[in-house]
Design an enzyme around this catalytic site. Structure first.
Site: not given
Lengths: 412, 412
Positions: A155, A192, A279, A407
């Site tokens: 993703t 996920t 991230e 985020n």
């Protein structure tokens, strides 16, 4: 910005006898994106899995659990873009419809298909587009499709994650290849962690089920980026039985141990790849906790340190801020912890320095040593609880401006 | 960047009969900083406290606990700059020496002094400089010293935190004034949440001890900035007995209830001030959890939502990212949670919209409504667990670039 992680070399990814993989662009959420992957398993394959403990577990996870308890699994179908989580009864129907469509196209039973989804939570799965894409994915099925599949399940990962290994089991060469995805426990709506690991060994079903739990415990369940557990996390272990070894029927003996070690090694590599691609990650940290009373309390301490935003920002800043590590150990939840016996080292084994003992900073510790070690891209915090013989290791990454940026961006 | 928080007006801070406060610059870690505060309590005062559960509890916390179990407390001494935490036996000796010096100067017993420290962890307390500053703090003792004391206990707080209130108890006017400090559970080495609340009511010791626990539970133990529990956290409740009310000897009756409500109200205001001044905070969030089986599980859910970096960054971005809230509820640790019964509202009571029910997004929910509410500087997430009659509220702030910036800056 991934830490010591590169795109896998396609030539390093070995086919696993009995497994074919096909990828397609189904336009599930965006056009021109490989968002649909089908994995075909030969007859006689065995499959076991572990799944998220989140109570909001996604529809495909629920269907996976039901199907794994029944018929022999012959195919997996993975879509990105939409997680099919928080979607209630219609979501379950969509997951089942996906399985039925693939089953029909492949001439197998609906219950022989495992569905996986990753992407936006709370949005309905566009099952029509998914089903329309299946024939193309099936047409693309290839034994050497691992590299494409590693990309097909991504993703917002910045790099594909795939590992192969060969090991001798009962005089036969067993091949293991796995892929994983995930960069935060939940990405900005791109939910996920997923892991799929196949080998061609012959393994009895109960042994495979025990092995997938042990491997998950030592790998995917020992990592954290931000402490957020996804609704869709899944790890699947497949054994096709094509290697020709005598079936492993017990979790003991040399054959089992050889396979077990290889499965654990590949699982850890796949799990660590997720942290390395965490991230905003700029550092890869190993929190090694030893001499606890049991593994559970070692994990508590490891996760308290790994989750502390203050520890993570200190690592981002390369600041040997030991007080934050000690404070996190102190609030990890071991009520009778004797901090005067605790010892903490900073640095990988070859360079580790003792930083804390007797309830405070070690007398021998020099700030310069701490500063030097903290500059490394990979480092270890070793914690000796001095209470018992258990141990646990947790892997995590640091906490950077980019984590907030990624985020705080509006869902894209 | 504090959220709806202003410097208190000195005229609003009411003296509490029996309490005098004095502040000095002792140069403990930096020059020209008010870093030493003494609070003098009149004879007959009663004192109770609650302290950090961190196993690395600081030396002054250990001394406080010992002294509170013995003689009547007559003075408090608070230093900033150095936390005297993770300092082993020498740290304990330094805390005791501080108490002894103040006791000698004030003609009281060493055990009648409570010490508090906040600042850098793992560094020795410069007790000589602290002791040298005591005479000046004592010389400054004033009944209207609350405003100065609120500044004297600040570390990297951007604003002083102080609240007063008057309430009728048994026909007498009781005055309550409190101060607090803290902006992260641990600041960059500037540790600690501290709260001091004095009233002039007459209260029996056991009632005071029960009240400080209840008030802490509903205030300081219901907030979080980053989930990191400091080594030095302390909350002290003082009752000087000067108001002339009949002594409250039981945790029941109208007098007790009036005092209890006022103590809880002031405690909540002091605790919320810490969140409003949270590191990098741009939003103040109330997580209200209701209809749980017990308060503990409601708090678990509240803290899971409040601690989630993904929820906190979504609030920073004003993104109504409901999936992150649902996922956090799902991993809060209630194993038998029925997510199909759960309901979630977004927004303060006057504007709240139902956002989730039946295990997914509410049919009536419009993204525009969520986006509008998320723009507010203060907002509520209300969660109905539909399992029982317990409730709990947790207050927190969002997670911004500035949080990382503040905490990644090298120790200053």
């Amino acid at each position: 910005m991934a830490v010591n992680l590169n795109t896998p070399n396609p030539a390093d990814l070995l086919p696993v006898a009995g497994v074919r993989l096909g990828v397609a662009e189904a336009g599930i959420r965006k056009a021109n994106r490989r968002d649909l992957t089908v994995i075909e398993l030969a007859e006689g394959s065995r499959t076991a899995g572990v799944f998220t403990r989140n109570r909001f577990c996604a529809a495909p996870v629920q269907v996976c659990k039901a199907h794994l308890s029944g018929a022999a699994i012959r195919a997996l179908v993975i879509n990105t873009g939409v997680a099919n989580a928080g979607t209630g009864e219609p979501g379950l129907a969509a997951a089942r419809e996906t399985c039925a469509a693939l089953a029909k196209a492949m001439g197998i039973g609906t219950e022989q298909v495992l569905p996986f989804s990753t992407g936006v939570i709370l949005e309905p799965l566009p099952v029509d587009r998914l089903v329309a894409g299946l024939p193309k994915a099936i047409a693309n099925l290839r034994a050497d499709g691992w590299f494409d599949a590693a990309h097909g399940i991504m993703t917002t990962d910045t790099l594909a994650k795939a590992v192969s290994k060969q090991v001798q089991v009962g005089g036969r060469t067993v091949t293991l290849t796995g892929i994983s995805k995930g960069a935060g426990m939940i990405k900005p709506n791109m939910a996920t962690m997923l892991g799929f690991l196949a080998c061609d060994a012959a393994v009895a079903q109960p042994v495979l089920e025990a092995l997938v739990k042990e491997a998950a415990d030592l790998s995917f369940n020992s990592i954290t980026v931000d402490g957020d557990t996804s609704t869709n996390d899944s790890f699947i272990l497949i054994a096709t039985g094509k290697a020709g070894n005598a079936e492993i029927t017990a979790a003991a003996g040399a054959d089992y141990q050889a396979l077990r070690d290889a499965v654990v090694e590949v699982s850890i590599a796949l799990a660590q790849a997720i942290v390395r691609d965490g991230e905003g990650a700029t550092k890869f940290m190993t929190i090694a906790v030893e001499r606890g009373k049991d593994r559970d309390e070692c994990r508590k301490v490891g996760y308290a340190v790994a989750h502390s935003p203050l520890v993570k920002t200190a690592f981002f800043a390369s600041d040997p801020n030991l007080g934050r590590i000690l404070a996190a150990i102190g609030y990890a939840g071991i009520d009778d912890l004797d901090v005067s016996k605790l010892r903490v080292w900073l640095g990988n084994p070859e360079e580790a320095v003792l930083v804390a003992e007797h309830g405070g900073r070690a007398a021998s510790y020099l700030e310069e040593a701490g500063s030097r070690i903290m500059k490394h891209a990979e480092l270890t915090v070793r914690i000796d609880l001095a209470r018992g013989n258990a141990a646990a290791t947790v892997w995590t990454c640091d906490f950077s401006y980019d984590y907030v940026k990624i985020n705080a961006d509006y869902r894209s």
